[in-house]
Design a protein around this motif. Structure first.
Motif: not given
Lengths: 114, 536
Positions: B273-294
């Motif tokens: 569960f911790a790994r899933q959470l870690n990966s989800a937080i990382e994905n969320e961060h990358l998604h936000k970053e991509a949106l900001e870059n856009e």
């Protein structure tokens, strides 16, 4: 054990309706079983468990529910779960509870079928 | 024995064997101990012709007897007649109410006690009855084993279902978590599922940055953090992301008999569960970053469009003069600016400026500079006053680390008079028709640097036929090659002298080519801007 579990109950149309709130774990399951044992009698054949305010249940809680189902089956009674969260619905399904108990969308629906 | 006697005994034995078989079938289907006892009492009654059958059970040798099936309450008084041992004990009593007291040790070190009254016809138990009783006791022992096996199968089935549930939830949670966009929901879901599937009473996720606790999510929500810290029954896992430490804790593993230790499966589940959470937080961060870059790209593109409109695409024609300009930004939006503006009185203002920094903030300041310059140029004020006013405007409009170096030369075309102010910009170069080179350095501090009414000293020059004025930004002399060598002021001046015969636009093109030759493959690090005025 830590618990936020609460319940209320009522008797309507010869059915015992138990409304739960919070985590159905050891404490929650025991409280449901106590309420059932206290209120269940010859005049009550149907027990309706309204889980609208319970979103999480563990296997210890489920073991109490199975005991209630078994007791009801011995006396030709039945247990109906209502207002199930999709996650609990799936949990009960995997644990095989719906082989011996049924479910309804709401307490009113359960009363109609009960 | 006569033939009829033998036939009768054979029939009786056949009947008895059939009864044993049926008895075992009934006993082995018992779902509860009470049911088992009830069935056994019925079998005994039918075979021994006695009503008074009472059955008790104790979990182990030290436990109390508990009643499973009672015909008469009074029978309990005879429990002291039961003698427990490693083998079944059958004691025949000389009592009118209870005739037989039996102890039957079971496979799991528990015991049955049976207290049996007299026969219905008041006759004594025959040898055949006694033999039958012994066989039935063996049957009861086997029935108990069948009952235990049935219980074990039930427990195994429950346990298997629970394992399926754990795997299923792990997969579901992974899918659900990856579809959520808010960190709070991610934490709540991962925590709830971890608590549920490890049979924990409660759980908590705490997020730290250094020693500082940033956030805690609890399940149940009323869980006290001190309780989490001090609990002796907890399982914990941690992970780090973007300098933050996520501590994942589940508390008090439950069983029907109280709190037990978390096991290896719980540890594996919590880590998953911790790994899933870690990966989800990382994905969320990358998604936000991509949106900001856009968003940034869109903003930069818009700013570049505005910037391109501010920098002139065509310069005005000045009779008797030739003027050309060039601007090559290093990023999409640069901080350099130039213009040649025709004034109402027939004069021309040649301007070059360089904002500290690049990108959208620099473009905004260039826009402010352009607007204020156009507003002041036709108001007939002296250049030193114009520079002072613009300094105030830029000072107010810019953050503390932003300022503008600015050079303006106002040309009276007929007289060739040049009115000049240099606000912190690099010197402009005047190349006289006799090949003498002058640096124009007079002026004051850059615009927007101080709001202290510092004076701007102007300079007046006469621009003769064949004279040239080169305005440029530091992107030209400071252009670096891979060896980090600047193009330099010296080389610029040398190039200026060597190419003094070129037309204005030709000179600028050659200059840019010369600078690029110097920098070669090194990417352009600063804007390249220049403006050249030649009196024909």
């Amino acid at each position: 054990m830590i618990s936020d579990f609460r319940l209320t109950s009522e008797i309507k149309d010869s059915s015992l309706i138990i409304h739960t709130e919070g985590y159905i774990n050891n404490v929650g399951g025991q409280k449901i079983a106590d309420e059932f044992n206290q209120k269940h009698g010859e005049e009550i054949r149907t027990v309706i468990l309204n889980l609208e305010k319970s979103k999480v249940v563990n296997s210890i809680g489920i073991s109490f529910l199975i005991e209630i189902i078994e007791k009801l089956n011995e006396t030709d009674g039945k247990l109906i779960f209502t207002n199930l969260d999709s996650s609990i619905d799936k949990t009960f399904s995997i644990m095989g509870l719906f082989h011996f108990a049924s479910k309804a969308d709401s307490v009113d629906d359960a009363l109609k079928t009960g | 024995m006569t033939q009829p006697d033998l036939t009768s005994l054979f029939d009786k034995l056949n009947l008895q064997v059939k009864s044993f078989q049926e008895g075992f079938e009934v006993l082995s289907q018992s779902k509860k101990l009470e049911e088992l006892a009830k069935h056994f009492s019925h079998i005994l009654r039918g075979n021994l012709l006695t009503l008074n059958v009472n059955i008790f059970y104790k979990k182990d040798i030290d436990s109390e007897w508990c009643e499973l099936y009672l015909y008469k309450k009074k029978s309990k008084e005879f429990l002291n007649q039961v003698e427990i041992g490693e083998l079944p004990r059958i004691i025949y009593l000389q009592d009118a109410f209870i005739k037989i007291a039996i102890s039957l040790p079971l496979i799991d070190k528990s015991y049955f006690a049976l207290l049996i009254g007299g026969k219905v016809d008041n006759s004594e138990f025959s040898e055949l009855d006694k033999l039958t009783l012994q066989i039935f006791l063996q049957l009861l022992g086997n029935g108990y084993i069948a009952f235990l096996n049935q219980k074990k199968v039930k427990e195994l089935l429950f346990s298997l279902n629970h394992r399926i549930l754990q795997l299923n939830s792990l997969i579901d949670t992974g899918i659900e978590i990856s579809s959520l966009e808010k960190s709070d929901s991610l934490l709540d879901l991962a925590l709830e599922r971890s608590v549920m599937l490890t049979n924990a009473s409660a759980g908590s996720i705490s997020i730290y940055e250094g020693d500082q606790l940033l956030k805690t999510v609890n399940f149940p929500t009323a869980l006290d953090q001190n309780y989490v810290i001090n609990s002796q029954h907890k399982l914990q896992t941690k992970f780090e992301f973007m300098g933050r430490l996520y501590v994942f804790t589940v508390l008090e593993k439950e069983s029907r008999d109280g709190i037990v230790d978390f096991d290896d499966t719980d540890e594996i589940l919590l880590s998953a569960f911790a790994r899933q959470l870690n990966s989800a937080i990382e994905n969320e961060h990358l998604h936000k970053e991509a949106l900001e870059n856009e968003t940034n790209k869109k903003e930069i593109s818009l700013a570049a469009e505005i910037q391109q409109k501010i920098i002139p695409s065509i310069l005005p024609e000045i009779k008797g003069y030739e003027v050309a300009g060039i601007n090559i930004p290093s990023k999409e939006v640069g901080g350099d600016y130039y213009d040649c503006i025709k004034l109402n009185d027939g004069r021309y203002a040649l301007v070059i400026a360089d904002v500290a920094g690049k990108g959208v903030p620099a473009a905004l300041l260039v826009s402010t500079l352009n607007a204020s310059l156009n507003a002041y140029l036709n108001s007939q004020i002296q250049l030193d006053e114009l520079a002072a006013r613009m300094n105030k405007v830029i000072y107010k409009a810019s953050p503390s680390n932003k300022f503008i170096t600015f050079f303006i030369a106002v040309l009276s075309p007929e007289s060739g008079e040049l009115d000049i102010i240099n606000a912190g910009h690099n010197p402009s170069l005047i190349l006289k028709n006799d090949k003498r080179l002058y640096r124009v350095e007079a002026g004051g501090v850059a615009l927007g640097m101080f709001d202290m009414n510092l004076p701007y000293a102007g300079e007046k020059l006469i621009f003769n036929k064949g004279d040239k004025l080169l305005l440029y930004t530091d992107g030209i002399p400071e252009a670096m090659n891979s060896a980090e060598e600047e193009y330099s002021d010296e080389k610029l001046e040398e190039f200026y002298l060597l190419n003094s015969d070129c037309a204005a636009s030709e000179f600028l093109d050659k200059l840019v080519a010369e600078v690029r030759k110097h920098t070669a493959d090194t990417p352009q690090s600063d804007d390249i801007t220049a403006l050249l005025l030649i009196r024909k």
